[in-house]
Scaffold this motif. Structure first.
Motif, PDB file in Angstrom:
ATOM      1  N   GLN A  41       0.808  -1.222   0.000  1.00 53.86           N
ATOM      2  CA  GLN A  41       0.000   0.000   0.000  1.00 53.86           C
ATOM      3  C   GLN A  41       0.849   1.283   0.000  1.00 53.86           C
ATOM      4  N   PHE A  42       1.680   1.463   1.026  1.00 57.66           N
ATOM      5  CA  PHE A  42       2.348   2.765   1.157  1.00 57.66           C
ATOM      6  C   PHE A  42       3.822   2.747   0.753  1.00 57.66           C
ATOM      7  N   GLY A  43       4.414   1.562   0.632  1.00 51.55           N
ATOM      8  CA  GLY A  43       5.851   1.479   0.414  1.00 51.55           C
ATOM      9  C   GLY A  43       6.569   1.525   1.758  1.00 51.55           C
ATOM     10  N   GLN A  44       7.862   1.204   1.711  1.00 47.27           N
ATOM     11  CA  GLN A  44       8.621   1.116   2.968  1.00 47.27           C
ATOM     12  C   GLN A  44       9.020   2.481   3.483  1.00 47.27           C
ATOM     13  N   ILE A  45       8.731   2.724   4.745  1.00 42.49           N
ATOM     14  CA  ILE A  45       9.167   3.985   5.345  1.00 42.49           C
ATOM     15  C   ILE A  45      10.688   3.883   5.527  1.00 42.49           C
ATOM     16  N   PRO A  46      11.452   4.874   5.037  1.00 47.77           N
ATOM     17  CA  PRO A  46      12.914   4.778   5.148  1.00 47.77           C
ATOM     18  C   PRO A  46      13.373   4.660   6.605  1.00 47.77           C
ATOM     19  N   ALA A  47      14.561   4.082   6.765  1.00 48.17           N
ATOM     20  CA  ALA A  47      15.120   3.890   8.117  1.00 48.17           C
ATOM     21  C   ALA A  47      15.484   5.242   8.727  1.00 48.17           C
ATOM     22  N   LYS A  48      15.695   5.201  10.037  1.00 50.62           N
ATOM     23  CA  LYS A  48      16.169   6.381  10.755  1.00 50.62           C
ATOM     24  C   LYS A  48      17.534   6.818  10.198  1.00 50.62           C
ATOM     25  N   PRO A  49      17.792   8.117  10.091  1.00 44.89           N
ATOM     26  CA  PRO A  49      19.108   8.535   9.580  1.00 44.89           C
ATOM     27  C   PRO A  49      20.236   8.073  10.514  1.00 44.89           C
ATOM     28  N   ASP A  50      21.458   7.983   9.972  1.00 46.30           N
ATOM     29  CA  ASP A  50      22.618   7.631  10.808  1.00 46.30           C
ATOM     30  C   ASP A  50      22.841   8.720  11.861  1.00 46.30           C
ATOM     31  N   HIS A  51      22.679   9.974  11.425  1.00 46.61           N
ATOM     32  CA  HIS A  51      22.816  11.109  12.352  1.00 46.61           C
ATOM     33  C   HIS A  51      21.777  12.143  12.007  1.00 46.61           C
ATOM     34  N   MET A  52      21.380  12.884  13.026  1.00 43.10           N
ATOM     35  CA  MET A  52      20.462  13.990  12.760  1.00 43.10           C
ATOM     36  C   MET A  52      20.794  15.112  13.744  1.00 43.10           C
ATOM     37  N   GLY A 237      -9.582   2.340  -6.383  1.00 40.71           N
ATOM     38  CA  GLY A 237      -9.372   2.432  -7.839  1.00 40.71           C
ATOM     39  C   GLY A 237      -9.135   3.872  -8.262  1.00 40.71           C
ATOM     40  N   ARG A 238      -9.972   4.760  -7.772  1.00 38.05           N
ATOM     41  CA  ARG A 238      -9.871   6.152  -8.195  1.00 38.05           C
ATOM     42  C   ARG A 238      -8.640   6.846  -7.576  1.00 38.05           C
ATOM     43  N   ILE A 239      -8.399   6.629  -6.278  1.00 41.13           N
ATOM     44  CA  ILE A 239      -7.273   7.327  -5.632  1.00 41.13           C
ATOM     45  C   ILE A 239      -5.949   6.913  -6.299  1.00 41.13           C
ATOM     46  N   SER A 240      -5.882   5.651  -6.741  1.00 42.16           N
ATOM     47  CA  SER A 240      -4.635   5.181  -7.359  1.00 42.16           C
ATOM     48  C   SER A 240      -4.456   5.760  -8.761  1.00 42.16           C
ATOM     49  N   GLU A 241      -5.534   6.244  -9.376  1.00 44.37           N
ATOM     50  CA  GLU A 241      -5.424   6.916 -10.682  1.00 44.37           C
ATOM     51  C   GLU A 241      -5.042   8.385 -10.488  1.00 44.37           C
ATOM     52  N   VAL A 242      -5.668   9.038  -9.496  1.00 40.65           N
ATOM     53  CA  VAL A 242      -5.502  10.492  -9.355  1.00 40.65           C
ATOM     54  C   VAL A 242      -4.263  10.852  -8.526  1.00 40.65           C
ATOM     55  N   PHE A 243      -3.964  10.045  -7.506  1.00 41.04           N
ATOM     56  CA  PHE A 243      -2.832  10.343  -6.612  1.00 41.04           C
ATOM     57  C   PHE A 243      -1.878   9.142  -6.501  1.00 41.04           C
ATOM     58  N   PRO A 244      -1.422   8.596  -7.635  1.00 41.87           N
ATOM     59  CA  PRO A 244      -0.598   7.373  -7.555  1.00 41.87           C
ATOM     60  C   PRO A 244       0.668   7.574  -6.734  1.00 41.87           C
ATOM     61  N   TRP A 246       1.142   8.975  -3.978  1.00 45.06           N
ATOM     62  CA  TRP A 246       1.002   8.839  -2.523  1.00 45.06           C
ATOM     63  C   TRP A 246       1.349   7.411  -2.064  1.00 45.06           C
ATOM     64  N   PHE A 247       1.298   6.461  -2.978  1.00 43.60           N
ATOM     65  CA  PHE A 247       1.375   5.042  -2.608  1.00 43.60           C
ATOM     66  C   PHE A 247       2.555   4.369  -3.295  1.00 43.60           C
ATOM     67  N   CYS A 248       2.740   3.078  -2.986  1.00 43.65           N
ATOM     68  CA  CYS A 248       3.785   2.358  -3.706  1.00 43.65           C
ATOM     69  C   CYS A 248       3.192   1.863  -5.028  1.00 43.65           C
ATOM     70  N   THR A 249       4.059   1.507  -5.953  1.00 51.93           N
ATOM     71  CA  THR A 249       3.556   1.164  -7.289  1.00 51.93           C
ATOM     72  C   THR A 249       2.755  -0.147  -7.263  1.00 51.93           C
ATOM     73  N   ALA A 250       3.077  -1.045  -6.317  1.00 52.00           N
ATOM     74  CA  ALA A 250       2.314  -2.300  -6.227  1.00 52.00           C
ATOM     75  C   ALA A 250       0.850  -2.002  -5.916  1.00 52.00           C
ATOM     76  N   PHE A 251       0.608  -1.018  -5.042  1.00 45.49           N
ATOM     77  CA  PHE A 251      -0.779  -0.660  -4.694  1.00 45.49           C
ATOM     78  C   PHE A 251      -1.509  -0.148  -5.940  1.00 45.49           C
ATOM     79  N   ASN A 252      -0.863   0.737  -6.661  1.00 46.98           N
ATOM     80  CA  ASN A 252      -1.527   1.317  -7.836  1.00 46.98           C
ATOM     81  C   ASN A 252      -1.866   0.229  -8.864  1.00 46.98           C
ATOM     82  N   ARG A 253      -0.913  -0.657  -9.065  1.00 48.53           N
ATOM     83  CA  ARG A 253      -1.151  -1.766 -10.023  1.00 48.53           C
ATOM     84  C   ARG A 253      -2.369  -2.580  -9.580  1.00 48.53           C
ATOM     85  N   ASP A 254      -2.417  -2.989  -8.308  1.00 51.43           N
ATOM     86  CA  ASP A 254      -3.505  -3.855  -7.830  1.00 51.43           C
ATOM     87  C   ASP A 254      -4.829  -3.111  -7.754  1.00 51.43           C
ATOM     88  N   ALA A 255      -4.780  -1.844  -7.312  1.00 54.92           N
ATOM     89  CA  ALA A 255      -6.021  -1.089  -7.148  1.00 54.92           C
ATOM     90  C   ALA A 255      -6.663  -0.824  -8.513  1.00 54.92           C
TER      91      ALA A 255
END
Ligand code: GCU
Length: 359
Positions: A41-52, A237-244, A246-255
């Motif tokens: 659905q959303f894709g992987q949230i990136p890891a915490k930075p090494d430093h901030m 179906g509609r959100i994946s067409e209008v705002f692809p 926002w999501f990962c590409t697997a969600f858009n393909r399936d939706a």
């Protein structure tokens, strides 16, 4: 069978518990659901930075008649030799200790605006940490500029993060900063809150980052708090067409293919159990669908029960405004009017948190 149970049964939801009977087993299931939604659905949230590190760029100490201090901040994150920055704002009441805090994911990034009545918020003794989502990455399909280039890569593979995952990552960085302020902030009472697309973002943030005690979604609708199966208004179906983006590409393909997903939005909501999940709706917001948002809150009952908790306490009917169902750990609130994050909404959320904190 009770009326609300029947409404939920008619939605034909994939079972939330998947047969688990204890909270330990449920916690393992939550990890599987986190992986499923990251992949599908959303894709992987990136890891915490090494430093901030966080720099204070300016301080305005006359905020709210001098009752609070507003600071412009700059966050710099490092991954290996890559380094990038984004701005944020904090507004902290003066002379108070251990304030509860909001991380508010904002459309604007100022120190007060139509959706963010900061003066009222700090007057009630809450601190506010906020950033403008577009200062982190644009709200469009451009993954080549800014933070998206570092965190997603210009080629979007199946489960690379969409924009909602990148905004959620940012909210988590604000929480990293809050954790360094334990002398003035009550770290056990930090909420994440957002409206609409940023309400979806708040749910993702709280679902993957258990440091947030209160996870507040205002009018988040499709791909947020609203159950998808049987929903009115906007659908996958509609959100994946209008705002692809926002999501990962697997969600858009399936939706777009209309496949029967192995999840519904109760999976996302369940990631914040046993913490507080607070879902706000607006009566006229049929695009988001208040009834499906209410069912989202109600669908968590079995998960909370594993912790000896009640989840959403309701009167076995779909609530009409103005109604605040805040007796349990899942909270549902509906007001009259349209799609908006109002002062009334903020005050309701603060009333709810005040009540929960007293317990
Ligand atoms: C659109 C979109 C919604 C979203 C909203 C917003 O209406 O269809 O999913 O919540 O924008 O963010 O304002």
């Amino acid at each position: 069978m009770s009326k609300v149970k029947k409404l939920l049964e008619d939605r034909n939801l994939p079972p939330l518990l998947g047969g688990v009977k204890t909270k330990d087993a449920f916690e393992k299931r939550q990890e599987k659901i986190r992986k499923l939604l990251a992949d599908r659905q959303f894709g992987q949230i990136p890891a915490k930075p090494d430093h901030m590190f966080v720099e204070v760029k300016s301080v305005y100490d006359r905020f709210a008649c001098g009752k609070a201090e507003s600071k412009k901040l700059e966050f710099t994150c490092e991954y290996g030799d890559k380094r990038f920055s984004f701005p944020a704002v904090s507004i902290i009441p003066k002379n108070k200790k251990k304030c509860p805090a909001f991380v508010y994911i904002d459309f604007e990034g100022s120190d007060a605006n139509k959706y963010m009545p900061s003066e009222e918020i700090v007057e009630r003794g809450y601190t506010l940490f906020t950033f403008c989502y577009k200062d982190v990455t644009s709200d469009d399909g451009d993954f080549k500029k800014g933070i998206a280039r570092y965190l997603t890569g210009s080629r979007r593979r199946n489960n690379a993060p969409g924009k909602i995952a990148l905004w959620a990552w940012t909210a988590m960085r604000l929480m990293d900063h809050i954790e360094t302020l334990g002398d003035i902030i009550d770290l056990d009472n930090v909420a994440v809150i957002g409206h609409s697309r940023l309400g979806k973002t708040a749910l993702l943030t709280g679902g993957y980052d258990t440091r947030f005690k209160y996870v507040i979604s205002n009018d988040s609708g499709c791909c947020g708090a609203a159950i998808e199966r049987g929903k009115i208004g906007e659908r996958y179906g509609r959100i994946s067409e209008v705002f692809p983006y926002w999501f990962c590409t697997a969600f858009n393909r399936d939706a777009r293919a209309g496949i029967d997903m192995p999840f519904d939005q109760h999976f996302l909501l369940s990631l914040s159990v046993p913490r507080y999940v607070i879902i706000g709706s607006a009566e006229e917001d049929l695009w988001a669908d208040p009834e499906s948002e209410f069912l989202g809150a109600a669908s968590l009952e079995d998960a909370y029960r594993l912790y000896g908790m009640r989840g959403l306490v309701h009167n076995d009917e779909v609530p009409r405004p103005r109604c605040v169902l805040d007796e349990g750990e899942a909270v549902y609130y509906v007001r009259s009017g349209n799609h908006y994050l109002s002062r009334h909404d903020w005050n309701t959320y603060m009333d709810i948190i005040d009540k929960k904190r007293e317990k």
